[in-house]
Write a protein that holds these residues in place. Sequence first.
Motif, PDB file in Angstrom:
ATOM      1  N   ILE A 106       0.830  -1.198   0.000  1.00 29.07           N
ATOM      2  CA  ILE A 106       0.000   0.000   0.000  1.00 29.07           C
ATOM      3  C   ILE A 106       0.871   1.258   0.000  1.00 29.07           C
ATOM      4  N   ASP A 107       0.317   2.344  -0.518  1.00 23.11           N
ATOM      5  CA  ASP A 107       0.944   3.664  -0.429  1.00 23.11           C
ATOM      6  C   ASP A 107       0.283   4.511   0.653  1.00 23.11           C
ATOM      7  N   SER A 108      -1.005   4.253   0.909  1.00 18.62           N
ATOM      8  CA  SER A 108      -1.725   5.004   1.930  1.00 18.62           C
ATOM      9  C   SER A 108      -2.934   4.194   2.372  1.00 18.62           C
ATOM     10  N   ALA A 109      -3.475   4.577   3.517  1.00 18.83           N
ATOM     11  CA  ALA A 109      -4.690   3.945   4.033  1.00 18.83           C
ATOM     12  C   ALA A 109      -5.461   4.977   4.838  1.00 18.83           C
ATOM     13  N   THR A 110      -6.781   4.850   4.809  1.00 17.25           N
ATOM     14  CA  THR A 110      -7.643   5.781   5.526  1.00 17.25           C
ATOM     15  C   THR A 110      -8.432   5.037   6.587  1.00 17.25           C
ATOM     16  N   ASP A 135       5.384   4.278   3.333  1.00 12.71           N
ATOM     17  CA  ASP A 135       6.548   4.079   2.455  1.00 12.71           C
ATOM     18  C   ASP A 135       7.115   2.692   2.713  1.00 12.71           C
ATOM     19  N   GLU A 136       6.762   1.769   1.840  1.00 16.90           N
ATOM     20  CA  GLU A 136       7.252   0.383   1.925  1.00 16.90           C
ATOM     21  C   GLU A 136       8.563   0.326   1.148  1.00 16.90           C
ATOM     22  N   THR A 137       9.683   0.364   1.844  1.00 22.48           N
ATOM     23  CA  THR A 137      10.981   0.422   1.182  1.00 22.48           C
ATOM     24  C   THR A 137      11.381  -0.945   0.624  1.00 22.48           C
ATOM     25  N   THR A 138      12.288  -0.905  -0.325  1.00 23.67           N
ATOM     26  CA  THR A 138      12.917  -2.137  -0.804  1.00 23.67           C
ATOM     27  C   THR A 138      13.961  -2.551   0.228  1.00 23.67           C
ATOM     28  N   ASN A 139      13.863  -3.781   0.694  1.00 24.19           N
ATOM     29  CA  ASN A 139      14.669  -4.186   1.847  1.00 24.19           C
ATOM     30  C   ASN A 139      16.177  -4.172   1.607  1.00 24.19           C
ATOM     31  N   ASP A 140      16.621  -4.384   0.356  1.00 21.41           N
ATOM     32  CA  ASP A 140      18.060  -4.526   0.108  1.00 21.41           C
ATOM     33  C   ASP A 140      18.697  -3.247  -0.435  1.00 21.41           C
ATOM     34  N   ALA A 183       4.721   8.441  21.261  1.00 18.84           N
ATOM     35  CA  ALA A 183       5.346   7.154  21.525  1.00 18.84           C
ATOM     36  C   ALA A 183       5.014   6.646  22.921  1.00 18.84           C
ATOM     37  N   GLU A 184       4.751   7.562  23.847  1.00 16.54           N
ATOM     38  CA  GLU A 184       4.392   7.209  25.211  1.00 16.54           C
ATOM     39  C   GLU A 184       3.522   8.322  25.779  1.00 16.54           C
ATOM     40  N   PRO A 185       2.676   8.004  26.763  1.00 16.58           N
ATOM     41  CA  PRO A 185       1.797   9.035  27.335  1.00 16.58           C
ATOM     42  C   PRO A 185       2.589  10.238  27.822  1.00 16.58           C
ATOM     43  N   GLY A 186       2.169  11.425  27.425  1.00  6.75           N
ATOM     44  CA  GLY A 186       2.861  12.637  27.833  1.00  6.75           C
ATOM     45  C   GLY A 186       4.101  12.945  27.026  1.00  6.75           C
ATOM     46  N   GLY A 187       4.405  12.105  26.038  1.00 11.32           N
ATOM     47  CA  GLY A 187       5.595  12.339  25.222  1.00 11.32           C
ATOM     48  C   GLY A 187       5.371  13.415  24.175  1.00 11.32           C
ATOM     49  N   SER A 188       6.389  13.642  23.381  1.00  5.29           N
ATOM     50  CA  SER A 188       6.299  14.644  22.328  1.00  5.29           C
ATOM     51  C   SER A 188       5.389  14.153  21.210  1.00  5.29           C
ATOM     52  N   VAL A 189       4.705  15.091  20.572  1.00  3.36           N
ATOM     53  CA  VAL A 189       3.847  14.755  19.437  1.00  3.36           C
ATOM     54  C   VAL A 189       4.720  14.495  18.210  1.00  3.36           C
ATOM     55  N   LEU A 190       4.411  13.408  17.495  1.00  5.20           N
ATOM     56  CA  LEU A 190       5.226  12.970  16.367  1.00  5.20           C
ATOM     57  C   LEU A 190       4.517  13.251  15.052  1.00  5.20           C
ATOM     58  N   SER A 191       5.292  13.526  14.016  1.00  6.31           N
ATOM     59  CA  SER A 191       4.703  13.687  12.685  1.00  6.31           C
ATOM     60  C   SER A 191       4.662  12.366  11.929  1.00  6.31           C
ATOM     61  N   HIS A 192       5.549  11.443  12.270  1.00  8.22           N
ATOM     62  CA  HIS A 192       5.576  10.118  11.655  1.00  8.22           C
ATOM     63  C   HIS A 192       6.440   9.205  12.514  1.00  8.22           C
ATOM     64  N   PHE A 193       6.378   7.912  12.202  1.00  9.06           N
ATOM     65  CA  PHE A 193       7.318   7.008  12.864  1.00  9.06           C
ATOM     66  C   PHE A 193       7.880   5.993  11.885  1.00  9.06           C
ATOM     67  N   PHE A 194       8.895   5.283  12.338  1.00  8.82           N
ATOM     68  CA  PHE A 194       9.677   4.385  11.510  1.00  8.82           C
ATOM     69  C   PHE A 194       9.641   2.997  12.139  1.00  8.82           C
ATOM     70  N   SER A 195       9.403   1.971  11.314  1.00  5.13           N
ATOM     71  CA  SER A 195       9.326   0.596  11.808  1.00  5.13           C
ATOM     72  C   SER A 195      10.427  -0.245  11.178  1.00  5.13           C
ATOM     73  N   ASP A 196      11.221  -0.903  12.023  1.00  5.64           N
ATOM     74  CA  ASP A 196      12.265  -1.795  11.536  1.00  5.64           C
ATOM     75  C   ASP A 196      11.648  -2.994  10.820  1.00  5.64           C
ATOM     76  N   GLU A 197      12.380  -3.526   9.849  1.00  7.27           N
ATOM     77  CA  GLU A 197      11.940  -4.759   9.202  1.00  7.27           C
ATOM     78  C   GLU A 197      11.993  -5.910  10.205  1.00  7.27           C
ATOM     79  N   TYR A 198      11.067  -6.835  10.087  1.00  6.68           N
ATOM     80  CA  TYR A 198      10.902  -7.969  11.012  1.00  6.68           C
ATOM     81  C   TYR A 198      10.404  -7.515  12.386  1.00  6.68           C
ATOM     82  N   GLY A 199       9.910  -6.311  12.494  1.00  7.47           N
ATOM     83  CA  GLY A 199       9.488  -5.817  13.801  1.00  7.47           C
ATOM     84  C   GLY A 199       8.161  -5.101  13.727  1.00  7.47           C
ATOM     85  N   ASN A 200       7.833  -4.410  14.805  1.00 11.46           N
ATOM     86  CA  ASN A 200       6.599  -3.624  14.834  1.00 11.46           C
ATOM     87  C   ASN A 200       6.838  -2.372  15.648  1.00 11.46           C
TER      88      ASN A 200
END
Length: 244
Positions: A106-110, A135-140, A183-200
């Motif tokens: 996917i490129d986007s979801a609503t 953004d689904e990157t190419t792993n290699d 990322a956690e209660p009371g933390g800073s507001v984020l514009s985006h986040f990053f997920s490692d491959e094989y993780g969540n």
Amino acid sequence: MKFSVLSTVAAIAIAAAGTASALPTVMLDSVTSEWIAATPGTAANLTGLNAGAAPSSTLSWGTSTGYGQSNYNFAGVAPLPQEVTSFPFLLGDFSHYNYPITGTAIDSATLAVTIAGTIGGEAFSLTSSFLFNHDETTNDQNPCPYGDTSPCGDQVSFGGVTGATSVIVDNQEYILSFVGFQAEPGGSVLSHFFSDEYGNNSAGLYANIVPGQSFGQVPLPAGAVLLLSGLGALGVARKRRKSA
């Protein structure tokens, strides 16, 4: 795991706008969600789209390479009902499960989120839609686009909000606005986040309610005010005559 933080000035402005002292008691009774759109619609093995509103909803895509499909999940805040005592407030937890897949991603979801509760004892129900750009990157790739090492991770960012964003209770408008990820209660507001491959990766999805326009009673025209005043004076004069 990487997070991008909004500017300090923006974060302070959001916090100032969300002071609880300006609001009557807010009770959150239910939070449901549904994935209502995804691009491209031809993403491989796309499931979970338009599956019906539920407390938790999952959108999956791609052909598994042995680890399962990649997916988005949104789980509404629990337990409910609960009183909202701080602003911005938690709507639920958004999670991205990033596994190596083949096929079109996917490129986007609503995501449509419906919240219901009361403001100052008056019932409300409000639905808003949240766009997530993916953004689904190419792993290699070498180097990886986000500074990590191969296999390259993916980025999820908030793209915008559509749909109903306000409710009127007792002639007072209350504006519901999407704030962003934390990322956690009371933390800073984020514009985006990053997920490692094989993780969540997970983050709380926050919203804010602030007073908007006040709709008081429509004032009478000057002529009508004078007429009412005259009728009142006439009534007093008649009462005095009867007393005499």
